[in-house]
Design a protein around this motif. Structure first.
Motif: not given
Length: 351
Positions: A67-68, A111
């Protein structure tokens, strides 16, 4: 000034019988991010916490977490070299990993939306889909997760530099970011071409509910794709095209036509080749029908499986019990989830 927002992304089911790599359905299991940004906080790198499905295995390093990493890709494409200071993210996940319910697609969309919000970039929804398709190269899951509802999609046949950009290996789109990735790191990520994927929203009859039977084992997407043939007979392709043309309209009509939908959900492109990956699947597809279970409209694999999706108007608990009993004959335990089709898709809201 402290800022807080929530990102919520639904799970998805792709294929829906004959619609291999074409259609996706947005469903009411969610990946939710609660995000706060406090520039005065002592920590400079994002702090991650997880709960729910897969929490024990989720990477908490923001440079390793999908996600990040996707969020950082969006930021860096837009010339923001690092995360803002003081970011704290709590992820709560309801979507089982590796079960054919779009867990990776949901993470990519989460994300993309996270990066858009962290950078206050105000990117349009259609442009966000381009970013997602640089990472998740099949549009069915990510389009449904982003847009919501029952969605058909395709990839544009690009040429020249745009085509080359979409073929950049994922390892270059999402590289192994070094710790404390900041402006001193010279990586320049590929900018997504515009209009990589296109979609259309179909209707969905309000009477049609969804049962997801989730077996307690995983099917890797790579393995599920490996078993598919490189070519198909004209007869099988026509079989699927005929049914898909009927299915996308019939699922929107109220009241639903049981016989039309059941026949339109048959498939010869992916389910026959994946049956050995999912014990009991051929018997299940053959034995559970509208004739034996009134209210049932159709059954199919969800994505690459092993989750089984059943569409029904009535008698949902009885249909679910029968499907679980069929898996029990193979000594496989299952979870049952009664789901709704979600029309909103991925949302960002203030906290």
């Amino acid at each position: 000034m402290t800022r807080a927002f929530q990102v919520q992304v639904p799970c998805t089911s792709a294929n829906i019988g004959p619609g291999f790599d074409v259609v996706g359905l947005s469903l009411s299991l969610y990946l939710t991010l609660d995000v706060t940004i406090d520039p005065s906080a002592a920590h400079k790198e994002p702090v991650l916490a997880y709960s729910g499905e897969g929490a024990a295995d989720a990477p908490l390093n923001p440079y390793h977490n999908l996600i990040t990493r996707v969020a950082l890709y969006v930021l860096r494409v837009n010339e923001i070299k690092s995360f803002p200071a003081g970011v704290r993210i709590h992820v709560h996940n309801e979507i089982p990993f590796g079960r054919g319910l779009g867990s990776s697609g949901a993470a990519v969309i989460a994300g993309v939306l996270l990066g858009n919000e962290l950078g206050e970039l105000h990117i349009s929804r259609d442009r966000l889909l381009d970013y997602a398709l640089m990472i998740e190269r099949h549009p069915d899951n990510v389009a449904a997760a982003l847009i919501g509802g029952f969605v058909g999609s395709y990839l544009l046949e690009l040429t020249g530099e745009a085509a080359a950009t979409t073929q950049v290996p994922l390892s270059e789109v999402l590289p192994e970011y070094p710790e404390n990735c900041n402006e001193s790191w010279g990586y320049d990520p590929p900018v997504p071409p515009r209009g990589i994927g296109h979609y259309i929203e179909f209707g969905w009859a309000k009477e049609i509910k969804v049962i997801a039977i989730v077996p307690h084992f995983e099917v890797l997407t790579a393995e599920a794709r490996r078993v598919l043939p490189d070519s198909y007979s004209k007869k099988d392709l026509v079989f699927n095209l005929q049914r898909l043309a009927v299915l996308t309209t019939s699922l929107a009509r109220s009241p639903p036509d049981v016989n039309l939908i059941f026949q339109a959900m048959q498939d010869r492109v992916h389910q026959p080749y994946r049956k050995h990956l999912i014990p009991g699947l051929p018997r299940l597809l053959a034995s559970v029908t509208p004739a034996t279970h009134p209210g049932l409209l159709g059954i199919c694999l969800s994505g690459a499986g092993p989750t089984i999706l059943a569409l029904a108007t009535d008698n949902l608990p009885q249909i679910a019990d029968t499907l679980c009993a069929e898996f029990a004959k193979e000594h496989i335990e299952c979870d049952t989830k009664f789901l709704e089709v979600t029309e909103d898709g991925a949302v960002v809201r203030p906290m």
